[in-house]
Design an enzyme around this catalytic site. Structure first.
Site, PDB file in Angstrom:
ATOM      1  N   CYS A  75      44.928  39.923  44.631  1.00 25.06           N
ATOM      2  CA  CYS A  75      45.236  39.364  43.286  1.00 25.06           C
ATOM      3  C   CYS A  75      46.563  38.703  43.122  1.00 25.06           C
ATOM      4  O   CYS A  75      46.901  37.932  42.033  1.00 25.06           O
ATOM      5  CB  CYS A  75      44.825  40.289  42.310  1.00 25.06           C
ATOM      6  SG  CYS A  75      43.394  41.196  42.922  1.00 25.06           S
TER       7      CYS A  75
ATOM      8  N   HIS B  58      47.418  37.433  35.976  1.00 25.66           N
ATOM      9  CA  HIS B  58      46.084  37.314  36.804  1.00 25.66           C
ATOM     10  C   HIS B  58      45.107  38.095  36.012  1.00 25.66           C
ATOM     11  O   HIS B  58      45.271  38.776  35.134  1.00 25.66           O
ATOM     12  CB  HIS B  58      46.080  38.406  38.084  1.00 25.66           C
ATOM     13  CG  HIS B  58      44.810  39.015  38.679  1.00 25.66           C
ATOM     14  ND1 HIS B  58      43.822  38.070  39.218  1.00 25.66           N
ATOM     15  CD2 HIS B  58      44.551  40.139  38.836  1.00 25.66           C
ATOM     16  CE1 HIS B  58      42.999  38.669  39.579  1.00 25.66           C
ATOM     17  NE2 HIS B  58      43.159  40.202  39.269  1.00 25.66           N
TER      18      HIS B  58
ATOM     19  N   ASN C  40      36.917  38.187  37.334  1.00 25.09           N
ATOM     20  CA  ASN C  40      38.087  38.632  38.272  1.00 25.09           C
ATOM     21  C   ASN C  40      37.994  37.914  39.451  1.00 25.09           C
ATOM     22  O   ASN C  40      37.165  38.450  40.286  1.00 25.09           O
ATOM     23  CB  ASN C  40      38.565  40.202  38.393  1.00 25.09           C
ATOM     24  CG  ASN C  40      39.689  40.446  39.232  1.00 25.09           C
ATOM     25  OD1 ASN C  40      39.916  39.508  40.167  1.00 25.09           O
ATOM     26  ND2 ASN C  40      40.159  41.727  39.321  1.00 25.09           N
TER      27      ASN C  40
HETATM   28  O1  LIG Z   1      36.945  50.873  31.070  1.00 22.15           O
HETATM   29  C1  LIG Z   1      36.897  51.192  32.263  1.00 22.15           C
HETATM   30  O2  LIG Z   1      35.931  52.286  32.318  1.00 22.15           O
HETATM   31  C2  LIG Z   1      37.144  50.399  33.360  1.00 22.15           C
HETATM   32  C3  LIG Z   1      38.531  51.021  33.661  1.00 22.15           C
HETATM   33  C4  LIG Z   1      38.843  50.288  34.942  1.00 22.15           C
HETATM   34  N1  LIG Z   1      38.998  48.845  34.932  1.00 22.15           N
HETATM   35  C5  LIG Z   1      39.948  48.147  35.670  1.00 22.15           C
HETATM   36  C6  LIG Z   1      40.757  48.603  36.366  1.00 22.15           C
HETATM   37  C7  LIG Z   1      41.847  47.879  36.951  1.00 22.15           C
HETATM   38  C8  LIG Z   1      41.465  46.227  37.229  1.00 22.15           C
HETATM   39  C9  LIG Z   1      42.216  45.487  37.833  1.00 22.15           C
HETATM   40  C10 LIG Z   1      41.734  44.888  39.106  1.00 22.15           C
HETATM   41  C11 LIG Z   1      42.415  44.299  40.042  1.00 22.15           C
HETATM   42  C12 LIG Z   1      42.069  43.546  41.245  1.00 22.15           C
HETATM   43  O3  LIG Z   1      41.960  42.260  40.938  1.00 22.15           O
HETATM   44  C13 LIG Z   1      43.655  43.893  39.554  1.00 22.15           C
HETATM   45  C14 LIG Z   1      44.441  44.266  38.575  1.00 22.15           C
HETATM   46  C15 LIG Z   1      43.691  45.193  37.712  1.00 22.15           C
HETATM   47 CL1  LIG Z   1      44.328  46.026  36.255  1.00 22.15          CL
HETATM   48  C16 LIG Z   1      40.705  45.860  36.503  1.00 22.15           C
HETATM   49  N2  LIG Z   1      39.530  46.824  35.937  1.00 22.15           N
HETATM   50  C17 LIG Z   1      37.789  48.083  34.318  1.00 22.15           C
HETATM   51  C18 LIG Z   1      37.227  48.787  33.131  1.00 22.15           C
END
Ligand SMILES: O=C(O)C1CCN(c2ccc(-c3cc(CO)ccc3Cl)cn2)CC1
Length: 316
Positions: free
Chosen positions: A111, A241, A271
Site C-alpha cells: 500500500c 492511502h 482499499n
Molecule cells: O473495526 C474493526 O474491527 C476492523 C479493525 C481493523 N481494520 C483495519 C486495520 C488496518 C487496515 C489497514 C490496511 C492496510 C492494507 O492496505 C493498510 C493500512 C491499514 Cl490502517 C485496515 N483496516 C478494519 C476494521
C-alpha cells in the site's frame, strides 16, 4: 531537471459489489462494514487482470496528454497483485501500448507502492530521463480469502497513475521512504508454495492481516514520521492511502489538522492498495480541488504491508 505530474488517469473494473451483496453470502452486514471502515462498495474485476487495468490507465494517460507511446522513457507499475512473476505488469503494459523505447519494471511495496514508485520515477528524471508513466494497479480480489469476512470486505480492485515529465522547476520537493521487515507478517498475501520432487509445501490460506498491528503502526510510526516530514510547513491537502475512514480520522486528530485536509473516497472503492492514492489524486484533479497551477502543498502518504510506508511533498 525535475519531475512534473502533467496528467493523471484512473480505471476501475465495471463490476461493482455493494456491502449488501457481500452480506448475501458472507456473515457480515452493510452496517458493520460502513461503521467500522467507511466502505459502501468496491469494484471487483472478473476476466480483467492487473495488467489489463494498468493498460487502460496507460492508454488514458497517453490520450489525455496527446503524446505518443514511443516517446516514453520508463514505465513503473506498483502492485502487490501482478499477473505473473515474469513478465512484469509494466512490461505487459509497455508491449500493449507500443512504448518500445521505455524501460519497464514492477515495484512491490504493497500500500506504500505508489509513493515508492513516484519517488523512483522522480529520481530517474533527476538523473536524465524525460518522460514516464507511474501506475498503481491491483487485483487483490484474486489474493483474498473470500471465506475470511475480516479481510474480504476491506479490499477492492482498480488502477490509476500519472504521466511524469521533465521540467526545470521542482514539484516533488521532499521524499521519505521507510520499511520495517520485523513486522512483515502484518499483511501477508500471494505466497507461491514449492511443489517439486525436491521439496513440497502446503498452500497458504490467502491474504491475512494483523488489523490491530497495522492500526497501531498507522497511528504511531506513520504519524510520527509524518510530523517530522512536514515539520512546520503549512500543508493544504494530505492524500493518504485509503485503508479505513476511522484510522484516517484518528491520524488527522493526532496531526492536529482539520479532517477537511484529508479527502476520502474509500466509500466507493474499498482499499485498493497501491492504486488508492492515484485514484484519489485523479478524482481531486477532475473535481477541480487540485488545480495543478503550483499553488498547493500536497502530501502523499502510503502505509501498509511490508511494513512499508512513505511520504512525498508535492507542490501542485
Ligand atoms: O473495526 C474493526 O474491527 C476492523 C479493525 C481493523 N481494520 C483495519 C486495520 C488496518 C487496515 C489497514 C490496511 C492496510 C492494507 O492496505 C493498510 C493500512 C491499514 Cl490502517 C485496515 N483496516 C478494519 C476494521
Amino acid at each position: 531537471q525535475y519531475g512534473k505530474i502533467t496528467a493523471t488517469a484512473r480505471y476501475l473494473p465495471k463490476n461493482i459489489v455493494t456491502n449488501d451483496e457481500l452480506a448475501q453470502w458472507m456473515d457480515t452486514s452493510d452496517e458493520w462494514i460502513q461503521s467500522r471502515t467507511g466502505i459502501k462498495q468496491r469494484h471487483i474485476a472478473e476476466e480483467e487482470n492487473t495488467s489489463d487495468l494498468c493498460t487502460e490507465v496507460a492508454r488514458k494517460l497517453l490520450a489525455k496528454a496527446q503524446i505518443d507511446a514511443a516517446s516514453l522513457d520508463f514505465i513503473i507499475v506498483a502492485t502487490m497483485s501482478p499477473d505473473y512473476s515474469s513478465p512484469s505488469v509494466a512490461c505487459q503494459v509497455q508491449g500493449r501500448i507500443g512504448a518500445n523505447q521505455a524501460m519497464a519494471f514492477d515495484l512491490a511495496a504493497a500500500c506504500a507502492g505508489f509513493v515508492y514508485a513516484l519517488a523512483t520515477g522522480e529520481n530517474f528524471i533527476r538523473t536524465g530521463l524525460k518522460r514516464g508513466l507511474v501506475i498503481g494497479g491491483e487485483k487483490t480480489s484474486k489474493l483474498i480469502n473470500w471465506e475470511d469476512r475480516s479481510t474480504a470486505v476491506l479490499f477492492g480492485d482498480g488502477a490509476a497513475g500519472v504521466l511524469l515529465e521533465a521540467d526545470n522547476k521542482p514539484s516533488i520537493t521532499r521524499q521519505m521512504l521507510r520499511a520495517d521487515g520485523e513486522r512483515s507478517n502484518s499483511l501477508v498475501a500471494g505466497f507461491r508454495p514449492t511443489k517439486t520432487k525436491f521439496h513440497q509445501e502446503d498452500d497458504q490460506a490467502g491474504l491475512t492481516m494483523d488489523g490491530r498491528g497495522i492500526w497501531n503502526f498507522a497511528l504511531n510510526d506513520v504519524v510520527k514520521d509524518l510530523q517530522a516530514f512536514v515539520k512546520e510547513e503549512p500543508i493544504d491537502l494530505y492524500l493518504f492511502h485509503q485503508a479505513n475512514r476511522r484510522i484516517i480520522e484518528k491520524m488527522a486528530k493526532k496531526l492536529k489538522e482539520p479532517i477537511e485536509k484529508f479527502p476520502m473516497n474509500l466509500a466507493n472503492y474499498g482499499n485498493t492498495s497501491a492504486a488508492s492514492i492515484p485514484i484519489l489524486l485523479d478524482e481531486l484533479i477532475e473535481a477541480g480541488s487540485i488545480h495543478l497551477n503550483g499553488t498547493q502543498k500536497v502530501v502523499l502518504t502510503g502505509y501498509g504491508g511490508g511494513l512499508a510506508w512513505g511520504n512525498l511533498l508535492l507542490e501542485l
